[in-house]
Design a protein around this motif. Sequence first.
Motif, short mmCIF file in Angstrom:
data_model
loop_
_atom_site.label_atom_id
_atom_site.label_comp_id
_atom_site.label_asym_id
_atom_site.label_seq_id
_atom_site.Cartn_x
_atom_site.Cartn_y
_atom_site.Cartn_z
N GLY A 38 0.97 -1.08 0.05
CA GLY A 38 -0.21 0.24 -0.27
C GLY A 38 0.59 1.29 0.04
N VAL A 39 -0.03 2.50 -0.25
CA VAL A 39 1.14 3.57 -0.78
C VAL A 39 0.51 4.42 0.72
CG1 VAL A 39 1.06 5.89 -2.07
CG2 VAL A 39 1.38 3.61 -3.35
N ASP A 40 1.03 4.68 1.40
CA ASP A 40 1.00 5.71 3.23
C ASP A 40 1.17 6.95 2.85
OD1 ASP A 40 -0.44 3.58 4.32
OD2 ASP A 40 1.82 2.41 4.90
N VAL A 41 2.05 7.13 1.49
CA VAL A 41 1.83 9.04 1.59
C VAL A 41 2.30 9.31 -0.10
CG1 VAL A 41 2.98 9.21 4.02
CG2 VAL A 41 4.45 8.75 2.05
N ILE A 42 1.79 10.27 -0.37
CA ILE A 42 1.62 10.82 -1.51
C ILE A 42 2.80 12.41 -1.56
CG2 ILE A 42 0.71 11.96 -3.66
CD1 ILE A 42 -2.00 10.10 -2.78
N LEU A 43 4.03 12.12 -2.05
CA LEU A 43 4.02 13.38 -2.54
C LEU A 43 4.26 14.43 -3.49
CD1 LEU A 43 7.53 11.61 -1.10
CD2 LEU A 43 5.88 12.75 0.10
N GLU A 141 1.86 12.93 9.18
CA GLU A 141 2.58 12.61 10.37
C GLU A 141 3.80 12.02 10.87
OE1 GLU A 141 -0.78 12.84 13.11
OE2 GLU A 141 -2.15 13.51 12.44
N TRP A 142 3.47 10.48 10.43
CA TRP A 142 4.39 9.54 11.10
C TRP A 142 5.61 10.13 10.52
CZ3 TRP A 142 6.15 5.26 13.83
CH2 TRP A 142 6.58 4.65 13.81
N VAL A 143 5.78 10.13 8.66
CA VAL A 143 7.11 10.93 7.94
C VAL A 143 7.48 12.12 8.94
CG1 VAL A 143 7.49 11.22 5.95
CG2 VAL A 143 6.82 9.11 6.10
N LEU A 198 12.73 13.61 1.95
CA LEU A 198 11.83 13.15 1.85
C LEU A 198 11.42 11.74 1.36
CD1 LEU A 198 9.25 14.70 3.61
CD2 LEU A 198 8.54 15.89 1.12
N CYS A 199 11.90 11.70 0.37
CA CYS A 199 11.18 10.94 -0.75
C CYS A 199 12.25 9.36 0.59
CB CYS A 199 12.32 10.63 -1.59
SG CYS A 199 11.34 12.00 -2.52
N HIS A 200 13.03 9.68 0.36
CA HIS A 200 13.80 8.31 1.27
C HIS A 200 13.12 8.16 2.81
CE1 HIS A 200 17.52 8.08 -0.91
NE2 HIS A 200 17.67 9.08 -0.58
N ALA A 201 12.89 9.14 3.54
CA ALA A 201 11.72 9.45 5.26
C ALA A 201 11.02 8.53 4.55
CB ALA A 201 12.22 10.57 5.59
N SER A 202 10.69 8.71 3.70
CA SER A 202 9.02 7.93 2.70
C SER A 202 8.67 6.20 2.34
CB SER A 202 8.62 8.61 1.76
OG SER A 202 7.80 9.67 2.43
N GLU A 203 9.83 5.98 2.34
CA GLU A 203 10.68 4.56 1.62
C GLU A 203 9.82 3.13 2.72
OE1 GLU A 203 14.87 3.96 0.76
OE2 GLU A 203 14.28 5.19 -1.46
N GLU A 204 10.03 3.15 3.67
CA GLU A 204 9.60 2.21 4.53
C GLU A 204 8.11 2.51 4.39
OE1 GLU A 204 9.19 2.86 8.71
OE2 GLU A 204 9.31 5.25 8.56
N VAL A 205 7.29 3.41 3.98
CA VAL A 205 5.67 3.27 4.36
C VAL A 205 4.56 3.11 3.14
CG1 VAL A 205 5.66 4.93 6.71
CG2 VAL A 205 5.68 5.95 4.09
N GLY A 206 5.52 3.14 1.75
CA GLY A 206 5.55 3.48 0.57
C GLY A 206 5.06 4.56 0.05
#
Lengths: 210, 97
Positions: A38-43, A141-143, A198-206
């Motif tokens: 699942g994708v959990d954040v959209i940038l 919020e998590w990211v 920000l992209c690196h930090a978002s990798e874990e959540v997809g």
Amino acid sequence: MADRQLPERQSPERQLPERLSPLEPVYHPGSHGNFEHGVDVILSETRPGSILQLAAWPGEEKRLIDAIRKVTGLALPDGAGGGISNGGRAAFGFAPGKFTVVDEAEGLAAAFAGVVTPAIGTLTDLSHGRTAIRIAGPKAEWVLAKFFAIDFALPAFPLGAGRSTNHHDVFAQIQRSGADQFDIYVFRSFARSFWKALCHASEEVGYEVH
Amino acid sequence: MLITCPYCGPRDVIEFTYQGDGNRTRPQPASQDLDAWNAYVYDRLNPAGDHNEIWQHSGGCRAHLRIVRNTLTHEILSTAFARGGHKSAGHKAGGNQ
Ligand SMILES: [Zn+2]
């Protein structure tokens, strides 16, 4: 480097230079990281046409807030960090007597001419100096909590509110533009570095880049 | 260590910059009173306890603050804007709800 086409593109009444995104070389639309579950954040980069900074002289805050309400039509609340966002336009306080005002259209600075008089305060057009990055989704919020030592929970950071903080000396103004959506304004010269982090930090959540 | 900025609310000390002793009185720039200048530059109370200090929320709203800090415990006893006059001073959560 001379661009020979430039004079032809410019009309006499409108000579705004074409704006290029500082993120362009590292902006990769699509799904990234751990998105199989699942994708959990959209940038995304929202690329507003106008990003303004308005500052009131001491004692003139109320008049400046009234001017922002009048010009933008936004019901900008008074109070530290108060703000409002309606999609196309946004405004929020980021320091005592100072406000960021954003419009998806260009030319908002001209609309303030004659309204924010020298007696009230100052207007600085930062449209070409800031980059607007949006993070949305259930893990936003998590990211962001990995970057900034502030409370992103809704009761502490209500809808529309603004916050001034920084990540590794990269100044950031953050507005909550949705229950699980934040708009981050960073210096254009730091924007690519911040985006990559920000992209690196978002990798874990997809994450997905729009 | 947290410092509660009057505008931003509680923030980590890393966002703040110490601007020096808040007890000093700067002489008029044209003053030729060498004792006054000497006191401004060198004399410090250096208390073991509550101390008036000037800080800046340099990593946030950038306001200059008048802070009372206990030099033994690092407890922050009070924070206020170094310059008054701003009406939207008290910290509220903000927002349009
Ligand atoms: Zn502050």
